[in-house]
Write a protein that holds these residues in place. Sequence first.
Motif, short mmCIF file in Angstrom:
data_model
loop_
_atom_site.label_atom_id
_atom_site.label_comp_id
_atom_site.label_asym_id
_atom_site.label_seq_id
_atom_site.Cartn_x
_atom_site.Cartn_y
_atom_site.Cartn_z
N TYR A 46 34.01 153.56 -29.20
CA TYR A 46 32.89 152.79 -28.63
C TYR A 46 33.31 151.35 -28.35
CZ TYR A 46 29.53 156.56 -29.62
OH TYR A 46 28.84 157.74 -29.64
N LYS A 47 34.10 150.76 -29.25
CA LYS A 47 34.55 149.37 -29.04
C LYS A 47 35.34 149.25 -27.75
CE LYS A 47 34.64 147.77 -33.83
NZ LYS A 47 35.52 147.36 -34.95
N LYS A 48 36.18 150.23 -27.48
CA LYS A 48 36.94 150.23 -26.23
C LYS A 48 35.98 150.34 -25.04
CE LYS A 48 40.61 152.57 -23.65
NZ LYS A 48 40.03 152.16 -22.40
N MET A 49 34.96 151.19 -25.19
CA MET A 49 33.97 151.34 -24.11
C MET A 49 33.20 150.05 -23.90
SD MET A 49 32.70 155.22 -24.97
CE MET A 49 31.61 155.42 -23.60
N PHE A 50 32.87 149.32 -24.98
CA PHE A 50 32.16 148.04 -24.85
C PHE A 50 33.01 147.07 -24.04
CE2 PHE A 50 30.39 148.69 -29.43
CZ PHE A 50 29.57 149.71 -28.99
N LYS A 51 34.30 147.04 -24.36
CA LYS A 51 35.21 146.13 -23.67
C LYS A 51 35.28 146.47 -22.18
CE LYS A 51 39.92 144.34 -24.07
NZ LYS A 51 41.18 144.43 -24.81
N LYS B 39 33.86 144.17 -19.05
CA LYS B 39 34.70 143.77 -17.92
C LYS B 39 34.09 144.23 -16.60
CE LYS B 39 39.18 143.61 -20.26
NZ LYS B 39 40.50 144.24 -20.38
N ASP B 40 33.66 145.50 -16.56
CA ASP B 40 33.09 146.05 -15.32
C ASP B 40 31.82 145.32 -14.89
OD1 ASP B 40 35.12 147.93 -15.30
OD2 ASP B 40 33.86 149.58 -16.03
N LYS B 41 31.00 144.92 -15.85
CA LYS B 41 29.71 144.28 -15.55
C LYS B 41 29.80 142.76 -15.49
CE LYS B 41 27.40 148.15 -15.53
NZ LYS B 41 26.67 148.67 -14.41
N GLY B 42 30.98 142.21 -15.78
CA GLY B 42 31.17 140.77 -15.67
C GLY B 42 30.60 139.96 -16.82
#
Length: 192
Positions: free
Chosen positions: A127-132, A136-139
Amino acid sequence: MKKIIVSIALAVALVSCNKTTEAKDFKTAYIDTNKLLEESTEAKDIKAKYEAIAEEKGGRLKAEADKLEAEKNSFQANAQKNGQAWAQQKYGELQQREQQLQYTQQALAQQIQGEHGAEMDSVVTKYKKMFKDYGKDKGYDYIYGTGESANVLYAKDQYDITKDIIKLVNDKYKSEGKKEDKASDTKPAEKK
């Protein structure tokens, strides 16, 4: 000399004004990590898996405990009939079995807790990787976490992206699950 000091003060004021405007341009959000783990399909599946394991293995131990309890009751009824030597030996055996049963219950609880914890740690890392990646994707400049290890004391609801993250992790889990289902469908065919 006064003009130089005034110029420097004016320059410092302009720079500090620019920094203030930059700080207001930060895009921030937060995730309620407790809610995420409560509503995440993957976390729910893991919890259900270990509850089922505990129930199944605990059921076997309960049957052993019930059997031991019945023997204790029988022991009390037969103690006077069979004499003191028999009673002492049987009592020692019952105590030893009861202690072994308690050790087995504790070991089982620790094993299940350890395996569950390790699997949940793996999910949290994922999940932490997904948050990162999401940030990044959402700015986003910052994404904070709330929950047991709360590091946000206040946040406006408009910054709460927990629902988006829950949807993201559930969608990803579903897509991974479909891959696993297809793989597991082919494995039994290969064994035959």
